[in-house]
Design a protein around this motif. Structure first.
Motif, PDB file in Angstrom:
ATOM      1  N   LEU A   1      29.474  43.518  22.348  1.00  0.00           N
ATOM      2  CA  LEU A   1      29.488  44.507  23.426  1.00  0.00           C
ATOM      3  C   LEU A   1      29.263  43.785  24.745  1.00  0.00           C
ATOM      4  O   LEU A   1      28.357  42.952  24.860  1.00  0.00           O
ATOM      5  CB  LEU A   1      28.393  45.545  23.193  1.00  0.00           C
ATOM      6  N   SER A   2      30.082  44.088  25.738  1.00  0.00           N
ATOM      7  CA  SER A   2      29.903  43.511  27.071  1.00  0.00           C
ATOM      8  C   SER A   2      29.778  44.631  28.089  1.00  0.00           C
ATOM      9  O   SER A   2      30.354  45.714  27.927  1.00  0.00           O
ATOM     10  CB  SER A   2      31.084  42.620  27.450  1.00  0.00           C
ATOM     11  N   LEU A   3      29.016  44.364  29.124  1.00  0.00           N
ATOM     12  CA  LEU A   3      28.862  45.305  30.234  1.00  0.00           C
ATOM     13  C   LEU A   3      28.990  44.507  31.519  1.00  0.00           C
ATOM     14  O   LEU A   3      28.254  43.539  31.737  1.00  0.00           O
ATOM     15  CB  LEU A   3      27.504  46.005  30.157  1.00  0.00           C
ATOM     16  N   GLN A   4      29.930  44.902  32.379  1.00  0.00           N
ATOM     17  CA  GLN A   4      30.296  44.132  33.564  1.00  0.00           C
ATOM     18  C   GLN A   4      30.143  44.990  34.813  1.00  0.00           C
ATOM     19  O   GLN A   4      30.732  46.061  34.926  1.00  0.00           O
ATOM     20  CB  GLN A   4      31.759  43.682  33.437  1.00  0.00           C
ATOM     21  N   LEU A   5      29.344  44.519  35.776  1.00  0.00           N
ATOM     22  CA  LEU A   5      29.211  45.211  37.053  1.00  0.00           C
ATOM     23  C   LEU A   5      30.498  45.055  37.855  1.00  0.00           C
ATOM     24  O   LEU A   5      31.006  43.947  38.014  1.00  0.00           O
ATOM     25  CB  LEU A   5      28.031  44.639  37.840  1.00  0.00           C
ATOM     26  N   GLU A   6      31.025  46.172  38.371  1.00  0.00           N
ATOM     27  CA  GLU A   6      32.253  46.136  39.165  1.00  0.00           C
ATOM     28  C   GLU A   6      31.990  46.385  40.641  1.00  0.00           C
ATOM     29  O   GLU A   6      32.491  45.651  41.497  1.00  0.00           O
ATOM     30  CB  GLU A   6      33.255  47.168  38.629  1.00  0.00           C
ATOM     31  N   SER A   7      31.237  47.432  40.979  1.00  0.00           N
ATOM     32  CA  SER A   7      30.998  47.742  42.386  1.00  0.00           C
ATOM     33  C   SER A   7      29.734  48.590  42.527  1.00  0.00           C
ATOM     34  O   SER A   7      29.367  49.300  41.586  1.00  0.00           O
ATOM     35  CB  SER A   7      32.199  48.492  42.976  1.00  0.00           C
ATOM     36  N   PRO A   8      29.075  48.501  43.704  1.00  0.00           N
ATOM     37  CA  PRO A   8      29.317  47.538  44.772  1.00  0.00           C
ATOM     38  C   PRO A   8      29.030  46.117  44.298  1.00  0.00           C
ATOM     39  O   PRO A   8      28.147  45.910  43.479  1.00  0.00           O
ATOM     40  CB  PRO A   8      28.331  47.941  45.864  1.00  0.00           C
ATOM     41  N   ARG A   9      29.788  45.160  44.823  1.00  0.00           N
ATOM     42  CA  ARG A   9      29.578  43.766  44.455  1.00  0.00           C
ATOM     43  C   ARG A   9      30.070  42.883  45.592  1.00  0.00           C
ATOM     44  O   ARG A   9      31.202  42.408  45.592  1.00  0.00           O
ATOM     45  CB  ARG A   9      30.320  43.441  43.151  1.00  0.00           C
ATOM     46  N   ASP A  10      29.201  42.654  46.575  1.00  0.00           N
ATOM     47  CA  ASP A  10      29.564  41.861  47.725  1.00  0.00           C
ATOM     48  C   ASP A  10      28.282  41.449  48.433  1.00  0.00           C
ATOM     49  O   ASP A  10      27.304  42.198  48.428  1.00  0.00           O
ATOM     50  CB  ASP A  10      30.468  42.660  48.679  1.00  0.00           C
ATOM     51  N   ASN A  11      28.293  40.262  49.039  1.00  0.00           N
ATOM     52  CA  ASN A  11      27.093  39.821  49.749  1.00  0.00           C
ATOM     53  C   ASN A  11      26.721  40.740  50.898  1.00  0.00           C
ATOM     54  O   ASN A  11      25.573  40.760  51.343  1.00  0.00           O
ATOM     55  CB  ASN A  11      27.294  38.396  50.279  1.00  0.00           C
ATOM     56  N   ALA A  12      27.704  41.489  51.411  1.00  0.00           N
ATOM     57  CA  ALA A  12      27.421  42.401  52.518  1.00  0.00           C
ATOM     58  C   ALA A  12      26.836  43.727  52.045  1.00  0.00           C
ATOM     59  O   ALA A  12      26.421  44.549  52.861  1.00  0.00           O
ATOM     60  CB  ALA A  12      28.709  42.669  53.309  1.00  0.00           C
TER      61      ALA A  12
ATOM     62  N   GLU B   1      22.399  40.774  40.436  1.00  0.00           N
ATOM     63  CA  GLU B   1      23.049  40.075  41.548  1.00  0.00           C
ATOM     64  C   GLU B   1      22.143  39.049  42.213  1.00  0.00           C
ATOM     65  O   GLU B   1      22.615  38.257  43.021  1.00  0.00           O
ATOM     66  CB  GLU B   1      23.502  41.088  42.600  1.00  0.00           C
ATOM     67  N   LEU B   2      20.864  39.072  41.887  1.00  0.00           N
ATOM     68  CA  LEU B   2      19.922  38.177  42.541  1.00  0.00           C
ATOM     69  C   LEU B   2      20.362  36.721  42.368  1.00  0.00           C
ATOM     70  O   LEU B   2      20.632  36.261  41.265  1.00  0.00           O
ATOM     71  CB  LEU B   2      18.523  38.369  41.950  1.00  0.00           C
ATOM     72  N   GLU B   3      20.454  36.005  43.466  1.00  0.00           N
ATOM     73  CA  GLU B   3      20.774  34.576  43.474  1.00  0.00           C
ATOM     74  C   GLU B   3      22.125  34.271  42.825  1.00  0.00           C
ATOM     75  O   GLU B   3      22.316  33.195  42.251  1.00  0.00           O
ATOM     76  CB  GLU B   3      19.667  33.773  42.788  1.00  0.00           C
ATOM     77  N   LYS B   4      23.056  35.177  42.919  1.00  0.00           N
ATOM     78  CA  LYS B   4      24.388  34.940  42.369  1.00  0.00           C
ATOM     79  C   LYS B   4      25.420  35.050  43.480  1.00  0.00           C
ATOM     80  O   LYS B   4      25.385  35.959  44.311  1.00  0.00           O
ATOM     81  CB  LYS B   4      24.701  35.929  41.251  1.00  0.00           C
ATOM     82  N   ALA B   5      26.364  34.116  43.475  1.00  0.00           N
ATOM     83  CA  ALA B   5      27.419  34.128  44.475  1.00  0.00           C
ATOM     84  C   ALA B   5      28.393  35.265  44.196  1.00  0.00           C
ATOM     85  O   ALA B   5      28.517  35.730  43.055  1.00  0.00           O
ATOM     86  CB  ALA B   5      28.151  32.788  44.466  1.00  0.00           C
ATOM     87  N   PRO B   6      29.121  35.725  45.217  1.00  0.00           N
ATOM     88  CA  PRO B   6      30.041  36.851  45.019  1.00  0.00           C
ATOM     89  C   PRO B   6      31.094  36.618  43.951  1.00  0.00           C
ATOM     90  O   PRO B   6      31.534  37.553  43.290  1.00  0.00           O
ATOM     91  CB  PRO B   6      30.681  37.014  46.403  1.00  0.00           C
ATOM     92  N   GLU B   7      31.510  35.347  43.781  1.00  0.00           N
ATOM     93  CA  GLU B   7      32.556  35.080  42.795  1.00  0.00           C
ATOM     94  C   GLU B   7      32.005  35.042  41.371  1.00  0.00           C
ATOM     95  O   GLU B   7      32.775  34.995  40.405  1.00  0.00           O
ATOM     96  CB  GLU B   7      33.256  33.759  43.110  1.00  0.00           C
ATOM     97  N   GLU B   8      30.705  35.055  41.206  1.00  0.00           N
ATOM     98  CA  GLU B   8      30.114  35.051  39.872  1.00  0.00           C
ATOM     99  C   GLU B   8      30.060  36.473  39.317  1.00  0.00           C
ATOM    100  O   GLU B   8      29.805  37.430  40.048  1.00  0.00           O
ATOM    101  CB  GLU B   8      28.699  34.475  39.909  1.00  0.00           C
ATOM    102  N   GLY B   9      30.288  36.596  38.052  1.00  0.00           N
ATOM    103  CA  GLY B   9      30.199  37.900  37.420  1.00  0.00           C
ATOM    104  C   GLY B   9      28.760  38.281  37.140  1.00  0.00           C
ATOM    105  O   GLY B   9      27.903  37.437  36.891  1.00  0.00           O
ATOM    106  N   VAL B  10      28.487  39.561  37.208  1.00  0.00           N
ATOM    107  CA  VAL B  10      27.199  40.114  36.796  1.00  0.00           C
ATOM    108  C   VAL B  10      27.468  40.866  35.512  1.00  0.00           C
ATOM    109  O   VAL B  10      28.085  41.934  35.527  1.00  0.00           O
ATOM    110  CB  VAL B  10      26.602  41.037  37.881  1.00  0.00           C
ATOM    111  N   ALA B  11      27.077  40.292  34.390  1.00  0.00           N
ATOM    112  CA  ALA B  11      27.495  40.843  33.111  1.00  0.00           C
ATOM    113  C   ALA B  11      26.537  40.434  32.015  1.00  0.00           C
ATOM    114  O   ALA B  11      25.806  39.452  32.137  1.00  0.00           O
ATOM    115  CB  ALA B  11      28.908  40.371  32.761  1.00  0.00           C
ATOM    116  N   VAL B  12      26.534  41.205  30.934  1.00  0.00           N
ATOM    117  CA  VAL B  12      25.759  40.869  29.748  1.00  0.00           C
ATOM    118  C   VAL B  12      26.645  41.050  28.519  1.00  0.00           C
ATOM    119  O   VAL B  12      27.588  41.843  28.518  1.00  0.00           O
ATOM    120  CB  VAL B  12      24.491  41.747  29.599  1.00  0.00           C
ATOM    121  N   MET B  13      26.339  40.278  27.490  1.00  0.00           N
ATOM    122  CA  MET B  13      27.033  40.380  26.217  1.00  0.00           C
ATOM    123  C   MET B  13      25.994  40.412  25.110  1.00  0.00           C
ATOM    124  O   MET B  13      24.936  39.782  25.218  1.00  0.00           O
ATOM    125  CB  MET B  13      27.960  39.180  25.995  1.00  0.00           C
ATOM    126  N   ALA B  14      26.278  41.137  24.041  1.00  0.00           N
ATOM    127  CA  ALA B  14      25.355  41.194  22.911  1.00  0.00           C
ATOM    128  C   ALA B  14      26.123  41.498  21.644  1.00  0.00           C
ATOM    129  O   ALA B  14      27.090  42.268  21.643  1.00  0.00           O
ATOM    130  CB  ALA B  14      24.291  42.266  23.136  1.00  0.00           C
TER     131      ALA B  14
END
Length: 322
Positions: A101-112, A132-145
């Motif tokens: 199972l994966s869960l991926q953040l889509e929006s909002p997702r921007d340094n602004a 999103e903490l300490e992650k660049a905009p091009e990095e995904g925010v996601a979990v897998m299990a």
């Protein structure tokens, strides 16, 4: 009981490519099957030296039952009124194999963005999260299990922080996907469910542990030598699954019947063993298992978890000799 653990550093560009590879990986390599599909049945006769008597199993018998993996996907979205969270339950199909199972953040997702969001997969025995903490905009925010059949988990999209001028409400969205593994040898977690494989052919399977209690993370196999043979075992597996193995004579699984084995194979990711001499003709039992619980290995020890998207392969080669 597992403590709350965290997953960091999954990259969006690699996550779903990895998930797509789940359905592409064949859990049963066709090499070694006969023209009738590989299930050649059993031959009745004396057992030979490997199993101490009894029926002789056709060495070409392949008990791989091909799987047509299923999948599910969906969206977790809505308007977040600070500091609310969006959540939904996922129930893994009880009549299917384990899946990822994966869960991926889509929006909002921007340094602004004036808010910081995160996603998590929660279970009474364990939780995994990414923010999103300490992650660049091009990095995904996601979990897998890995989720076992019938297991219930909670998917959550939540706010982790906001600037002073953040809006009181905003639209948020995450996508999720569940893809079943294609392990054609399951169920084989007990010795009496060991699946027979032909020698001199490659085979593929999965070593996954669900979020809940899943202590029987063992795969059992059998193979048959038609004549006295020198045996070579090769295993290839993700480095996040430290693999142990044991070889037994016949259907025994006790220390007295163990011929060889390693609790923790080195180098990481591969196993190669060759018998000192020829093993007697007969049937043998092979046990494969991780050195430690995958629930302990998963998070947060590594930023990526290749065993969640890559299975393992093994091959037993037999060369006639003494």
């Amino acid at each position: 009981m597992h403590t709350l653990l965290s997953s960091k550093g999954h990259q969006k560009s690699t996550l779903f490519l990895a998930l797509l590879s789940l359905s592409a990986l064949s859990a049963c390599v066709e090499a070694g099957k006969d023209d009738s599909g590989g299930d050649s049945g059993q031959l009745v006769g004396d057992g030979g030296g490997g199993d101490g008597g009894g029926p002789v199993i056709d060495p070409l018998l392949n008990e791989c039952t091909p799987v047509s993996p299923t999948s599910q996907s969906g969206v977790l979205e809505g308007t977040l009124a600070r500091p609310e969270a969006l959540s939904a339950e996922f129930v893994a199909p009880a009549d299917r194999l384990k899946g990822v199972l994966s869960l991926q953040l889509e929006s909002p997702r921007d340094n602004a963005d004036p808010v910081t969001l995160g996603v998590s997969i929660d279970h009474p025995d364990m939780g995994i999260d990414d923010t999103e903490l300490e992650k660049a905009p091009e990095e995904g925010v996601a979990v897998m299990a890995a989720v076992s059949p019938g297991e219930v988990v909670t998917m959550r999209l939540a706010e982790w922080g906001a600037e002073l001028d953040a809006p009181e409400s905003y639209a948020a969205r995450a996508t999720w996907a569940w893809i079943e593994t294609d392990d054609c040898f399951e169920p084989n977690d007990q010795i009496d469910a060991a699946k027979h494989v032909p020698t001199n052919a490659a085979h593929s399977a999965w070593m996954l542990q669900g979020l809940g209690a899943d202590d029987d993370l063992v795969d059992w196999y059998r193979f048959t030598l038609a004549e006295d043979s020198v045996v070579t075992l090769n295993i290839s597996h993700p480095e996040t699954v430290p693999m142990g193995w044991s070889l037994f004579a016949g259907d025994r699984d006790d220390s007295g019947g163990e011929l060889a084995g390693e609790l923790f194979a080195e180098p990481a990711g591969s196993v190669r063993w060759t018998s000192d001499g020829a093993l007697p003709a007969g049937t043998y039992t092979l046990r494969l298992q991780p050195f430690t619980s995958l629930a302990e290995v998963d998070y947060p020890l590594r930023p990526s978890q290749p065993h969640l998207s890559v299975g393992y392969s093994f091959q037993v080669d037999a060369a006639a000799g003494r």
